[in-house]
Design a protein around this motif. Structure first.
Motif, PDB file in Angstrom:
ATOM      1  N   TYR A  30       0.839  -1.194   0.000  1.00 49.19           N
ATOM      2  CA  TYR A  30       0.000   0.000   0.000  1.00 49.19           C
ATOM      3  C   TYR A  30       0.877   1.248   0.000  1.00 49.19           C
ATOM      4  O   TYR A  30       0.613   2.217  -0.728  1.00 49.19           O
ATOM      5  N   ARG A  34       1.225   4.306  -2.937  1.00 47.68           N
ATOM      6  CA  ARG A  34       1.046   5.727  -2.643  1.00 47.68           C
ATOM      7  C   ARG A  34       2.260   6.554  -3.047  1.00 47.68           C
ATOM      8  O   ARG A  34       2.139   7.745  -3.328  1.00 47.68           O
ATOM      9  N   GLN A 246      -7.544   1.093   3.788  1.00 45.84           N
ATOM     10  CA  GLN A 246      -8.422   1.833   2.878  1.00 45.84           C
ATOM     11  C   GLN A 246      -9.451   2.650   3.656  1.00 45.84           C
ATOM     12  O   GLN A 246      -9.762   3.793   3.296  1.00 45.84           O
ATOM     13  N   ARG A 249      -7.769   5.624   5.102  1.00 47.70           N
ATOM     14  CA  ARG A 249      -7.508   6.614   4.048  1.00 47.70           C
ATOM     15  C   ARG A 249      -8.779   7.385   3.711  1.00 47.70           C
ATOM     16  O   ARG A 249      -8.753   8.611   3.528  1.00 47.70           O
ATOM     17  N   THR A 250      -9.919   6.679   3.615  1.00 47.08           N
ATOM     18  CA  THR A 250     -11.192   7.340   3.325  1.00 47.08           C
ATOM     19  C   THR A 250     -11.575   8.309   4.437  1.00 47.08           C
ATOM     20  O   THR A 250     -12.030   9.428   4.179  1.00 47.08           O
ATOM     21  N   ASN A 252      -9.528   9.832   6.469  1.00 45.39           N
ATOM     22  CA  ASN A 252      -8.625  10.982   6.394  1.00 45.39           C
ATOM     23  C   ASN A 252      -9.046  11.946   5.294  1.00 45.39           C
ATOM     24  O   ASN A 252      -8.969  13.165   5.459  1.00 45.39           O
ATOM     25  N   ARG A 253      -9.492  11.388   4.166  1.00 45.85           N
ATOM     26  CA  ARG A 253      -9.966  12.250   3.075  1.00 45.85           C
ATOM     27  C   ARG A 253     -11.168  13.071   3.516  1.00 45.85           C
ATOM     28  O   ARG A 253     -11.265  14.268   3.224  1.00 45.85           O
TER      29      ARG A 253
END
Length: 281
Positions: A30, A34, A246, A249-250, A252-253
């Motif tokens: 991962y 990135r 994942q 990450r979502t 954090n977005r």
């Protein structure tokens, strides 16, 4: 050690890495995705050093356990009275652990500032597994049929793991090879425990008839079950880690989007306040 604990220790060693590697490889790949340059984050170098140190610690514990148990050789290789070798089985186990100590040391030197050439860590691990397989191959000669058979199945996993790691030298960071190595390592761990339960029942259960052919058939089938369990465990761990990353990450977005919108809103409010203040003046 020719007892249950002597098989439980290496089994735990391989199980630990069989459980850790799929999580590490999921995070590593991962991180590589990135990174625009396709490289893993520097923190993974520190993980490799820690992994090498753990390998050394486990192997040293194994050597000390083989040498200094009450009936161990206590560093004596040969005795004069009578003239004979001293506890060759223990010495063979120590030799096996010694190569894993060397593998751990090479891991540390590869990722510390000394920076040995990449690939030596994989090569030394493959050699350690090959030595383990050679020692075990000659370890069970002239022993009962079931004993030989159950160790022969272990040799399949050992030599297959060594071969897959050799391929990693030339195909580094290949996720398929890494997961194959992990699966085979997990099989080694569970099978060492299985050998302990079959040959040295820890709870005083009935002993196996080592000349019964049906017992050999069941053990072969059981080995296939171990492979299935290993595949399932590696898949589950790798998938769970991927999903967790994942999801993080979502999240954090979403947090970044909210902060950006809040910042824009605050900026607009500030501009409106300044305009209103200028109009009043």
């Amino acid at each position: 050690m020719a007892n249950f604990k002597g098989h439980a220790l290496p089994g735990s060693f391989f199980l630990l890495f069989g459980l850790w590697w799929p999580a590490k490889f999921a995070l590593k790949h991962y991180s590589m995705k990135r990174n625009k340059k396709g490289r893993a984050h520097r923190s993974f170098d520190h993980l490799e050093i820690i992994e090498g140190a753990v390998k050394v610690i486990f192997a040293v514990i194994g050597i000390l356990g083989e040498q200094f148990v009450p009936d161990g050789p206590h560093l004596y290789l040969y005795t004069r009275d009578p003239w004979s070798w001293v506890k060759m089985m223990n010495w063979q186990h120590c030799t096996m652990y010694l190569f894993f100590v060397l593998s751990g040391v090479v891991d540390v030197l590869t990722y510390c500032p000394a920076r040995l050439p990449l690939g030596l860590d994989r090569l030394m691990l493959a050699i350690a597994l090959f030595v383990e397989g050679v020692l075990l191959y000659f370890h069970v000669q002239n022993r009962p049929m079931l004993d030989q058979h159950i160790h022969a199945l272990l040799l399949i996993a050992i030599f297959a793991t060594s071969a897959s790691i050799l391929l990693e030298i030339f195909l580094r960071d290949n996720v398929i090879l890494e997961l194959l190595r992990t699966t085979l390592c997990f099989v080694q761990g569970t099978w060492f425990w299985q050998i302990g339960f079959v040959l040295y029942p820890p709870f005083g259960g009935p002993t196996w008839d080592e000349a019964d052919h049906e017992n050999m058939m069941f053990i072969t089938m059981c080995f296939c079950w171990h492979i299935a369990v290993a595949i399932a465990m590696v898949t589950v761990i790798y998938t769970l880690v991927q999903c967790f990353v994942q999801r993080c990450r979502t999240s954090n977005r979403r947090i970044q989007i909210r902060l950006s919108l809040q910042k824009q809103k605050n900026t607009k409010d500030s501009c409106a306040f300044l305009l209103n203040a200028s109009d009043e003046e």
